[in-house]
Design a protein around this motif. Structure first.
Motif, mmCIF file in Angstrom:
data_model
loop_
_atom_site.group_PDB
_atom_site.id
_atom_site.type_symbol
_atom_site.label_atom_id
_atom_site.label_comp_id
_atom_site.label_asym_id
_atom_site.label_seq_id
_atom_site.Cartn_x
_atom_site.Cartn_y
_atom_site.Cartn_z
ATOM 1 N N CYS A 99 31.346 21.748 27.770
ATOM 2 C CA CYS A 99 30.039 22.180 28.261
ATOM 3 C C CYS A 99 29.934 22.025 29.765
ATOM 4 C CB CYS A 99 28.931 21.426 27.534
ATOM 5 S SG CYS A 99 28.753 21.969 25.813
ATOM 6 N N ALA A 103 29.024 25.002 32.115
ATOM 7 C CA ALA A 103 27.920 24.861 33.065
ATOM 8 C C ALA A 103 28.370 25.282 34.461
ATOM 9 C CB ALA A 103 27.399 23.425 33.069
ATOM 10 N N GLU A 105 30.302 27.638 34.999
ATOM 11 C CA GLU A 105 30.339 29.103 34.937
ATOM 12 C C GLU A 105 28.954 29.673 34.579
ATOM 13 O OE1 GLU A 105 34.889 29.940 33.584
ATOM 14 O OE2 GLU A 105 33.568 29.192 32.004
ATOM 15 N N PHE A 106 27.922 28.921 34.885
ATOM 16 C CA PHE A 106 26.543 29.208 34.514
ATOM 17 C C PHE A 106 26.118 30.643 34.814
ATOM 18 C CE2 PHE A 106 21.911 28.948 35.217
ATOM 19 C CZ PHE A 106 21.512 28.325 34.046
ATOM 20 N N GLN A 107 26.492 31.149 35.973
ATOM 21 C CA GLN A 107 26.068 32.493 36.379
ATOM 22 C C GLN A 107 26.654 33.594 35.502
ATOM 23 O OE1 GLN A 107 23.749 33.125 38.527
ATOM 24 N NE2 GLN A 107 23.523 31.068 39.309
ATOM 25 N N ARG A 114 22.985 29.611 28.289
ATOM 26 C CA ARG A 114 22.365 28.728 29.284
ATOM 27 C C ARG A 114 21.374 27.784 28.618
ATOM 28 N NH1 ARG A 114 20.987 32.981 34.202
ATOM 29 N NH2 ARG A 114 23.146 33.599 34.557
ATOM 30 N N LEU A 117 23.249 25.199 26.617
ATOM 31 C CA LEU A 117 23.817 24.184 27.512
ATOM 32 C C LEU A 117 22.737 23.201 27.974
ATOM 33 C CD1 LEU A 117 26.189 26.419 29.657
ATOM 34 C CD2 LEU A 117 26.898 24.533 28.153
#
Length: 177
Positions: A99, A103, A105-107, A114, A117
């Motif tokens: 995770c 996170a 690679e959030f975009q 999202r 997470l």
């Protein structure tokens, strides 16, 4: 015998922990497992569905581990130590928190991932805050944030230096009280 869906999730988790979620494809999964690409799509129509399943699965696994720590260990310091041990194993296996990697690679992940997470990290922060409440910390939510930040950051640095004990050194201040 492990079913195909579980094999896909296991391999996708391993790939995410070692090279990132965006650095493998369904073709990579199919080739490694020895199935057709369509078999991967049968279980996970789109890669965002796979990502969501991965986060939900690890949220459940880690949630159960946190509950187990509450039962197995008497003091909050022992429970925090158990959590450190649990995550240090990632570095020992040349991996990182799945995770945490997602996170980062959030975009590039879907809004559903999202949210998942955020729930995952929220669960851990709440559990950590509960430990710090039991330790009579004046700002348990802040301490939980500091611990989780130290945990995730030390995993990155420990992986870079190939030194799993860096995780312990970074977080010892929380368990030696």
């Amino acid at each position: 015998m492990i079913d195909t869906r579980t094999r896909i999730l296991d391999l996708a988790e391993d790939f995410t922990q070692t090279k990132g979620f965006n650095n493998f494809s369904y073709l990579d999964l199919a080739a490694e497992i020895g199935v057709k690409n369509s078999s991967i799509h049968y279980h996970f129509k789109a890669k965002k569905d796979l990502a969501l399943a991965l986060v939900e699965r690890i949220r459940n696994v880690h949630g159960e581990a946190l509950q187990d720590f509450n039962h197995w260990f008497e003091t909050p310091q022992e429970r925090l130590g158990a959590l450190i041990d649990h995550f240090r194993c990632y570095v020992q296996n040349e991996k990182i928190c799945m995770c945490g990697m997602m996170a980062a690679e959030f975009q590039t992940v879907s809004p559903e991932v999202r949210r998942a997470l955020a729930l995952y990290f929220g669960d851990i922060r709440k559990w950590l805050a509960d430990q710090f409440i039991q330790m009579n910390e004046p700002k348990p939510e802040d301490r939980a944030l500091q611990f989780l930040s130290g945990l995730e950051g030390s995993l990155l640095l420990a992986r870079l230096d190939a030194d799993p004990m860096m995780v312990d050194r970074a977080l010892d201040v929380f368990v030696s009280q």
